[in-house]
Design a protein around this motif. Structure first.
Motif, PDB file in Angstrom:
ATOM      1  N   PRO A 294       8.870  -5.250   4.504  1.00 19.25           N
ATOM      2  CA  PRO A 294       7.556  -4.618   4.349  1.00 19.25           C
ATOM      3  C   PRO A 294       6.581  -5.233   5.357  1.00 19.25           C
ATOM      4  CG  PRO A 294       8.385  -5.469   2.247  1.00 19.25           C
ATOM      5  CD  PRO A 294       9.327  -5.941   3.294  1.00 19.25           C
ATOM      6  N   ASN A 295       5.872  -4.400   6.075  1.00 20.77           N
ATOM      7  CA  ASN A 295       4.942  -4.947   7.067  1.00 20.77           C
ATOM      8  C   ASN A 295       3.552  -4.328   6.982  1.00 20.77           C
ATOM      9  OD1 ASN A 295       5.708  -2.460   7.959  1.00 20.77           O
ATOM     10  ND2 ASN A 295       6.172  -3.065  10.047  1.00 20.77           N
ATOM     11  N   PRO A 296       2.903  -4.421   5.796  1.00 20.29           N
ATOM     12  CA  PRO A 296       1.520  -3.945   5.751  1.00 20.29           C
ATOM     13  C   PRO A 296       0.675  -4.792   6.696  1.00 20.29           C
ATOM     14  CG  PRO A 296       2.016  -5.229   3.791  1.00 20.29           C
ATOM     15  CD  PRO A 296       3.304  -5.062   4.534  1.00 20.29           C
ATOM     16  N   PHE A 297      -0.382  -4.192   7.249  1.00 24.20           N
ATOM     17  CA  PHE A 297      -1.199  -4.948   8.193  1.00 24.20           C
ATOM     18  C   PHE A 297      -2.046  -5.964   7.433  1.00 24.20           C
ATOM     19  CE2 PHE A 297      -0.765  -0.695  10.284  1.00 24.20           C
ATOM     20  CZ  PHE A 297       0.243  -1.107  11.135  1.00 24.20           C
TER      21      PHE A 297
ATOM     22  N   LYS B  57      -8.763  -5.181  -1.524  1.00 20.64           N
ATOM     23  CA  LYS B  57      -8.055  -6.433  -1.292  1.00 20.64           C
ATOM     24  C   LYS B  57      -7.052  -6.256  -0.159  1.00 20.64           C
ATOM     25  CE  LYS B  57      -8.186  -9.207  -5.456  1.00 20.64           C
ATOM     26  NZ  LYS B  57      -7.400  -9.710  -6.570  1.00 20.64           N
ATOM     27  N   ARG B  58      -6.667  -7.378   0.410  1.00 18.24           N
ATOM     28  CA  ARG B  58      -5.673  -7.349   1.489  1.00 18.24           C
ATOM     29  C   ARG B  58      -4.314  -6.910   0.950  1.00 18.24           C
ATOM     30  NH1 ARG B  58      -7.447 -11.082   5.740  1.00 18.24           N
ATOM     31  NH2 ARG B  58      -9.544 -10.310   6.073  1.00 18.24           N
ATOM     32  N   GLY B  59      -3.598  -6.119   1.751  1.00 17.45           N
ATOM     33  CA  GLY B  59      -2.288  -5.642   1.347  1.00 17.45           C
ATOM     34  C   GLY B  59      -1.274  -6.745   1.163  1.00 17.45           C
ATOM     35  N   SER B  60      -1.538  -7.898   1.793  1.00 18.82           N
ATOM     36  CA  SER B  60      -0.533  -8.954   1.746  1.00 18.82           C
ATOM     37  C   SER B  60      -0.487  -9.668   0.393  1.00 18.82           C
ATOM     38  CB  SER B  60      -0.799  -9.960   2.870  1.00 18.82           C
ATOM     39  OG  SER B  60      -2.173 -10.201   3.000  1.00 18.82           O
ATOM     40  N   PHE B  61      -1.439  -9.355  -0.524  1.00 15.44           N
ATOM     41  CA  PHE B  61      -1.407  -9.980  -1.840  1.00 15.44           C
ATOM     42  C   PHE B  61      -0.431  -9.297  -2.795  1.00 15.44           C
ATOM     43  CE2 PHE B  61      -5.594 -11.478  -0.382  1.00 15.44           C
ATOM     44  CZ  PHE B  61      -5.376 -12.827  -0.550  1.00 15.44           C
ATOM     45  N   LEU B  62       0.047  -8.115  -2.389  1.00 21.21           N
ATOM     46  CA  LEU B  62       0.947  -7.368  -3.267  1.00 21.21           C
ATOM     47  C   LEU B  62       2.335  -7.983  -3.276  1.00 21.21           C
ATOM     48  CD1 LEU B  62      -0.077  -3.789  -2.084  1.00 21.21           C
ATOM     49  CD2 LEU B  62      -0.775  -4.924  -4.189  1.00 21.21           C
ATOM     50  N   SER B  63       3.134  -7.603  -4.272  1.00 24.17           N
ATOM     51  CA  SER B  63       4.523  -8.068  -4.307  1.00 24.17           C
ATOM     52  C   SER B  63       5.317  -7.329  -3.232  1.00 24.17           C
ATOM     53  CB  SER B  63       5.126  -7.787  -5.675  1.00 24.17           C
ATOM     54  OG  SER B  63       5.371  -6.397  -5.802  1.00 24.17           O
ATOM     55  N   GLY B  64       6.525  -7.820  -2.950  1.00 26.79           N
ATOM     56  CA  GLY B  64       7.339  -7.214  -1.900  1.00 26.79           C
ATOM     57  C   GLY B  64       7.560  -5.721  -2.106  1.00 26.79           C
ATOM     58  N   GLY B  65       7.911  -5.355  -3.358  1.00 26.77           N
ATOM     59  CA  GLY B  65       8.164  -3.946  -3.644  1.00 26.77           C
ATOM     60  C   GLY B  65       6.903  -3.108  -3.483  1.00 26.77           C
TER      61      GLY B  65
ATOM     62  N   GLN C  79       4.390  -3.853  -1.567  1.00 22.54           N
ATOM     63  CA  GLN C  79       4.090  -3.783  -0.133  1.00 22.54           C
ATOM     64  C   GLN C  79       4.898  -2.685   0.536  1.00 22.54           C
ATOM     65  OE1 GLN C  79       4.285  -7.379   2.148  1.00 22.54           O
ATOM     66  NE2 GLN C  79       3.074  -8.554   0.701  1.00 22.54           N
ATOM     67  N   GLN C  80       6.189  -2.587   0.148  1.00 23.25           N
ATOM     68  CA  GLN C  80       7.033  -1.579   0.773  1.00 23.25           C
ATOM     69  C   GLN C  80       6.554  -0.185   0.394  1.00 23.25           C
ATOM     70  OE1 GLN C  80       8.493  -1.239   3.354  1.00 23.25           O
ATOM     71  NE2 GLN C  80      10.601  -1.905   3.179  1.00 23.25           N
ATOM     72  N   ARG C  81       6.113  -0.018  -0.861  1.00 22.02           N
ATOM     73  CA  ARG C  81       5.600   1.296  -1.258  1.00 22.02           C
ATOM     74  C   ARG C  81       4.300   1.611  -0.519  1.00 22.02           C
ATOM     75  NH1 ARG C  81       5.120   1.325  -7.317  1.00 22.02           N
ATOM     76  NH2 ARG C  81       5.727  -0.872  -7.300  1.00 22.02           N
ATOM     77  N   LEU C  82       3.523   0.547  -0.262  1.00 20.83           N
ATOM     78  CA  LEU C  82       2.303   0.751   0.529  1.00 20.83           C
ATOM     79  C   LEU C  82       2.659   1.234   1.941  1.00 20.83           C
ATOM     80  CD1 LEU C  82      -0.762   0.505   0.831  1.00 20.83           C
ATOM     81  CD2 LEU C  82      -0.464  -1.912   1.360  1.00 20.83           C
ATOM     82  N   CYS C  83       3.731   0.658   2.489  1.00 23.15           N
ATOM     83  CA  CYS C  83       4.156   1.074   3.830  1.00 23.15           C
ATOM     84  C   CYS C  83       4.629   2.519   3.828  1.00 23.15           C
ATOM     85  CB  CYS C  83       5.263   0.161   4.350  1.00 23.15           C
ATOM     86  SG  CYS C  83       4.676  -1.494   4.695  1.00 23.15           S
ATOM     87  N   ILE C  84       5.285   2.935   2.722  1.00 20.74           N
ATOM     88  CA  ILE C  84       5.707   4.337   2.623  1.00 20.74           C
ATOM     89  C   ILE C  84       4.472   5.234   2.553  1.00 20.74           C
ATOM     90  CG2 ILE C  84       6.970   6.018   1.231  1.00 20.74           C
ATOM     91  CD1 ILE C  84       8.799   3.710   0.317  1.00 20.74           C
ATOM     92  N   ALA C  85       3.486   4.797   1.762  1.00 21.76           N
ATOM     93  CA  ALA C  85       2.244   5.569   1.658  1.00 21.76           C
ATOM     94  C   ALA C  85       1.566   5.689   3.015  1.00 21.76           C
ATOM     95  CB  ALA C  85       1.297   4.893   0.667  1.00 21.76           C
ATOM     96  N   ARG C  86       1.592   4.609   3.754  1.00 18.71           N
ATOM     97  CA  ARG C  86       0.991   4.588   5.078  1.00 18.71           C
ATOM     98  C   ARG C  86       1.655   5.605   6.001  1.00 18.71           C
ATOM     99  NH1 ARG C  86       1.842  -1.065   7.970  1.00 18.71           N
ATOM    100  NH2 ARG C  86       3.899  -0.234   8.403  1.00 18.71           N
ATOM    101  N   ALA C  87       2.998   5.665   5.906  1.00 17.48           N
ATOM    102  CA  ALA C  87       3.721   6.621   6.741  1.00 17.48           C
ATOM    103  C   ALA C  87       3.448   8.054   6.274  1.00 17.48           C
ATOM    104  CB  ALA C  87       5.211   6.317   6.717  1.00 17.48           C
ATOM    105  N   LEU C  88       3.385   8.260   4.934  1.00 15.00           N
ATOM    106  CA  LEU C  88       3.183   9.612   4.404  1.00 15.00           C
ATOM    107  C   LEU C  88       1.795  10.157   4.710  1.00 15.00           C
ATOM    108  CD1 LEU C  88       4.853   9.362   0.889  1.00 15.00           C
ATOM    109  CD2 LEU C  88       5.711  10.550   2.909  1.00 15.00           C
ATOM    110  N   ALA C  89       0.821   9.236   4.866  1.00 14.70           N
ATOM    111  CA  ALA C  89      -0.569   9.664   5.050  1.00 14.70           C
ATOM    112  C   ALA C  89      -0.723  10.567   6.264  1.00 14.70           C
ATOM    113  CB  ALA C  89      -1.476   8.449   5.180  1.00 14.70           C
ATOM    114  N   LEU C  90       0.127  10.394   7.238  1.00 15.88           N
ATOM    115  CA  LEU C  90       0.017  11.216   8.451  1.00 15.88           C
ATOM    116  C   LEU C  90       0.747  12.555   8.304  1.00 15.88           C
ATOM    117  CD1 LEU C  90       0.414   8.524  11.268  1.00 15.88           C
ATOM    118  CD2 LEU C  90      -1.585   9.936  10.846  1.00 15.88           C
ATOM    119  N   ARG C  91       1.256  12.836   7.116  1.00 14.54           N
ATOM    120  CA  ARG C  91       2.002  14.057   6.831  1.00 14.54           C
ATOM    121  C   ARG C  91       3.121  14.297   7.858  1.00 14.54           C
ATOM    122  NH1 ARG C  91       0.747  16.580   3.053  1.00 14.54           N
ATOM    123  NH2 ARG C  91      -1.161  16.282   1.849  1.00 14.54           N
ATOM    124  N   PRO C  92       4.064  13.373   7.930  1.00  9.72           N
ATOM    125  CA  PRO C  92       5.133  13.519   8.911  1.00  9.72           C
ATOM    126  C   PRO C  92       6.118  14.607   8.502  1.00  9.72           C
ATOM    127  CG  PRO C  92       5.572  11.647   7.515  1.00  9.72           C
ATOM    128  CD  PRO C  92       4.239  12.184   7.092  1.00  9.72           C
TER     129      PRO C  92
END
Lengths: 253, 259, 285
Positions: A94-97, A145-153, A155-168
């Motif tokens: 997971p690599n949230p900014f 809050k910063r994304g880095s405070f979340l748990s690993g799982g 964070q990964q869901r946040l990364c999926i949300a980040r990718a989905l936001a652009l409607r790929p």
């Protein structure tokens, strides 16, 4: 034809002039399905996936031949930054900014691409995307809050949300659960099954159980070649190639 | 929405700007080298390095009769060597021991204090170390001496040695330390035999501008004496080449010795 | 006593010696400065711009030199950033791990190795005439000339420190940003800069720390006058340059005042370096 999102046509990827990582692969990916790519490490599955998002271009000396079409457009002749908006990507770790809040992480695709959107629309996008990945109820009070405070799982869901936001058009996932614990993994798997209604998903995994559980179609790659590509059910019950069978019963990998 | 071409243009613009400005940042080196070479090359000879500085009068006579100024900077070179030797003899043993101490006691309050003071000493401008050397050495001995310079130099070297010793020891794999202990060697011989050879690389990476101070001082003297003025360039050229050579050698050696 | 014990005692002793040296440095500076502080008062010493014999009595104030130091260091920093930051991006991001980057890095390292006196000579014979020619100043001496050369001197230091922090930004973050369709410029601005911001700030704080104490080159270029510099074309002195210039023939109150200036410089650089290192430690632990 309109049921096909992505099609590889005779794709080869070379790291050096003489070392092919992916060898003459042709395959069509069905729309609104989950396709998993399996194979022992070093078989080229990640390389193939990253080629779709043109990530290989970040590193010099990588050559690619053949063509990859996304909804009928040849992405190898497009500009990489356009391609990457159409093809979302989720990475192994997971690599949230870390410098951005959860809210800004979801919208980071827009910020990075310099797209200006209105406040109300932004709130809307954040809420929908976090809902889609089942994170809304967990973080709605902590959006700043910063994304880095979340748990690993999370964070990964946040990364999926980040990718989905652009409607790929397609979501590419490179072993997205290999750094997560079993509970977080199973949440993500459930999520993917939900998400395929919205977006076509290609997932690289070396977890056979995962491929069997969630994917509609499976590919098996070995030493850079596509050995077998079929419905998951068919491949797991009655593989047509001996090497696939050997892999599935755990002989290598 | 910004157009893609616009964004790509900006991207290229930034990259070009970075390349141009980075290139410009390298220009002063060429300018300085060029200036020193152009003006100092003629006078740089073997005798320049082996003879000592002429008096102001000798230089004036030579200039008046249209000759090259006799003599060279041997006294400066010898002075530098003496200073560096004395300073090394003082600073290296103390610095090594202190560095080892700090690496053995990473978290204690005393070690943290010592580490902080080392940093403080490292950041202290050399002019202040100069004042200290004056107060400690020149005032009681009533004369400027190479020893005073050496003391100043050793105070400047000390923090560098301490820090690089500590860092090298810290980066050394713990397995190596444990292996030495497991073989039953005593604490002292373990440190000396196993750890010290690994220090070599970082030892050479001292700031090479500092030991050159005696030659610097000589240039300062030339600069302030109109008769000796024309010797500035060759002396600077020598200093520059010496320092650059030291710098490059240090890099090569540290590359080879890296573990 | 066993050999081990002797060795351990030596270790502790050498660590104590560092403490002792620092205390002695501080003590010597303070006691040397005491006569000046006692007769003028600490704040009057810092706040007064008189330097020398006025109306038959000696009066020394450090304000012109404190001003000169802060002004030259600050201008040097402003001039240094537009060059050192690109070098840092060049070495730490655009061409990282390539031959080209190691060449540029090598040249920058060589620049860092040039002795101060050589910079001073070059500034005197090359930069100063240039400043006169473009009409910025009559004599070419002054704050501006000193700052330009000072900037060139701290570029390598600032660049190699900040390149280190830019290199530390994780590749996963950059890939994440690229995967969303960002250009490199956008990744630089929105990911790399914010992630390395505190490191960059500390690099430039430490670079200022370097500039504050720089002596030889500044002494040769700043003009060495005791007046309070108010513009870039003014001549002046920095704390370091006034010590270098006047220490040789000073005695009595003047000597004590120069040592007092040394103490003030020592305290300022110590504070600056402390803040710089503190920011680095906060972010690496």
């Amino acid at each position: 034809m309109e049921n096909i999102t992505l099609s590889f046509k005779d794709v080869s990827v070379a790291y050096n002039a003489d070392k092919l990582a992916v060898i003459h692969i042709s395959a069509d990916i069905q729309k609104n399905s989950i396709t998993s790519i399996m194979g022992p490490s070093g078989c080229g599955k990640s390389t193939l996936l990253r080629a779709v998002n043109r990530m290989h271009e970040l590193y010099p000396n990588i050559q690619i031949t053949g063509s990859i079409e996304l909804n009928g457009r040849d992405i190898l002749s497009m500009n990489p930054i356009e391609v990457r908006r159409l093809a979302g990507m989720v990475f192994q770790c997971p690599n949230p900014f870390p410098t951005m809040s959860i809210y800004d992480n979801v919208l980071s695709g827009y910020a990075l691409n310099g797209i200006k959107i209105q406040r109300s629309e932004r709130d809307q996008i954040v809420e929908t995307c976090l809902h889609n990945v089942g994170l809304w109820d967990e973080v709605k009070d902590n959006l700043n809050k910063r994304g880095s405070f979340l748990s690993g799982g999370q964070q990964q869901r946040l990364c999926i949300a980040r990718a989905l936001a652009l409607r790929p058009d397609i979501l590419l996932m490179d072993e997205p659960t290999s750094a997560l614990d079993p509970i977080a993994t199973s949440r993500i798997e459930d999520l993917l099954v939900e998400l395929k209604k919205e977006v076509t998903i290609v997932i690289v995994t070396h977890n056979m159980g995962q491929a069997a559980r969630i994917s509609d179609y499976s590919m098996f790659m070995y030493l850079g070649e596509l050995i077998e590509y079929d419905k998951t059910e068919k491949m797991f019950t009655n593989p047509s190639d001996k090497r696939t069978e050997a892999y599935l019963v755990g002989k290598f990998g | 929405m910004k157009s893609v071409t616009n964004r790509i243009f900006k991207d290229r613009l930034l990259k070009t700007g970075i390349i141009v400005l980075s290139g410009l940042s390298c220009v002063p080196l060429l300018l300085i080298l060029g200036e020193m070479l152009l003006k100092g090359w003629k006078q740089l000879s073997w005798s320049f390095l082996t003879q000592s500085t002429p008096t102001s009068l000798e230089a004036m006579l030579a200039v008046n009769s249209g000759e090259r100024i006799p003599g060279g900077i041997a006294n400066g070179i010898v002075g530098t060597l003496i200073m560096v030797l004395i300073a090394t003899a003082i600073a290296v043993p103390i610095g090594l021991l202190c560095g080892i101490y700090l690496s053995e006691h990473r978290k204690t309050r005393f070690a943290t204090t010592v580490r902080f003071l080392t940093e403080l000493l490292q950041g202290t401008p050399s002019i202040i170390i100069g004042i200290i050397a004056y107060l400690w050495m020149v005032v009681p001995m009533k004369t400027h001496s190479a020893l005073a310079g050496a003391i100043a130099l050793s105070i400047m070297m000390l923090p560098l040695i301490v820090r690089s010793t500590e860092e090298t020891l810290y980066l050394l794999p713990a397995s190596l330390k444990e292996a030495a202990l497991a073989l039953g060697s005593s604490y002292r011989s373990m440190v000396i035999k196993v750890l010290l050879p690994a220090l070599g690389a970082s030892m050479i990476q001292w700031d090479p501008t500092r030991p050159s101070s005696a030659v610097s001082l000589l240039i300062w003297q030339f600069y302030n004496d109109p008769n000796l003025n024309s010797m500035i360039w060759s002396a600077s050229l020598f200093l520059l080449l010496f320092v650059l050579l030291l710098n490059i050698t240090a890099k090569q050696i540290s590359k080879k010795w890296r573990i | 006593m066993t050999k081990d014990k002797v060795f351990r005692t030596l270790l502790l002793g050498s660590a104590l010696l560092i403490v002792l040296v620092c205390e002695a440095v501080f003590y010597s500076l303070t006691s040397g400065a005491l006569p000046a502080f006692r007769s003028f008062g600490f704040f009057r010493f810092i706040g007064s711009s008189q330097w020398g014999v006025v109306d038959g009595s000696e009066h020394y104030g450090a304000l012109p030199f404190i001003m000169g130091t802060l002004l030259t260091s600050f201008v040097a920093l402003l001039l240094c950033i537009p060059f050192s930051l690109p070098v840092a991006f060049f070495v730490g991001e655009y061409y990282r791990n390539t031959k080209l980057a190691s060449w540029v890095g090598g040249v920058v390292d060589l620049l860092a190795g040039i002795p101060s006196i050589v910079y001073g000579l070059w500034g005197f014979y090359a930069v100063r005439p240039f400043i006169v020619r473009i009409g910025l100043s009559q004599q070419g001496f002054g704050i501006l000339t000193a700052s330009v050369v000072l900037a060139i001197m701290i570029i390598p230091y600032a660049a190699s420190l900040s390149a280190e922090f830019i290199r530390m930004v994780p590749q996963e973050l950059k890939e994440g940003a690229y995967s969303l369709g960002a250009t490199r410029a956008e990744v630089l601005r929105r990911i790399i800069l914010p992630s390395s911001a505190s490191g960059l700030v500390s690099s430039y704080i430490l670079a200022i720390g370097r500039a504050l104490g720089e002596t030889m080159a500044v002494t040769m270029l700043i003009g060495n006058t005791n007046n309070l510099p108010l513009s870039l074309s003014d001549t002046g002195n920095t704390m370091a340059s006034v010590i270098a210039n006047q220490f040789g023939e000073a005695d009595g109150f003047k000597l004590s005042s120069l040592i007092a200036i040394g103490l003030v410089l020592f305290l300022i650089t110590a504070a600056i370096n402390f803040v710089g290192h503190l920011i680095i430690k906060r972010n690496t632990l």
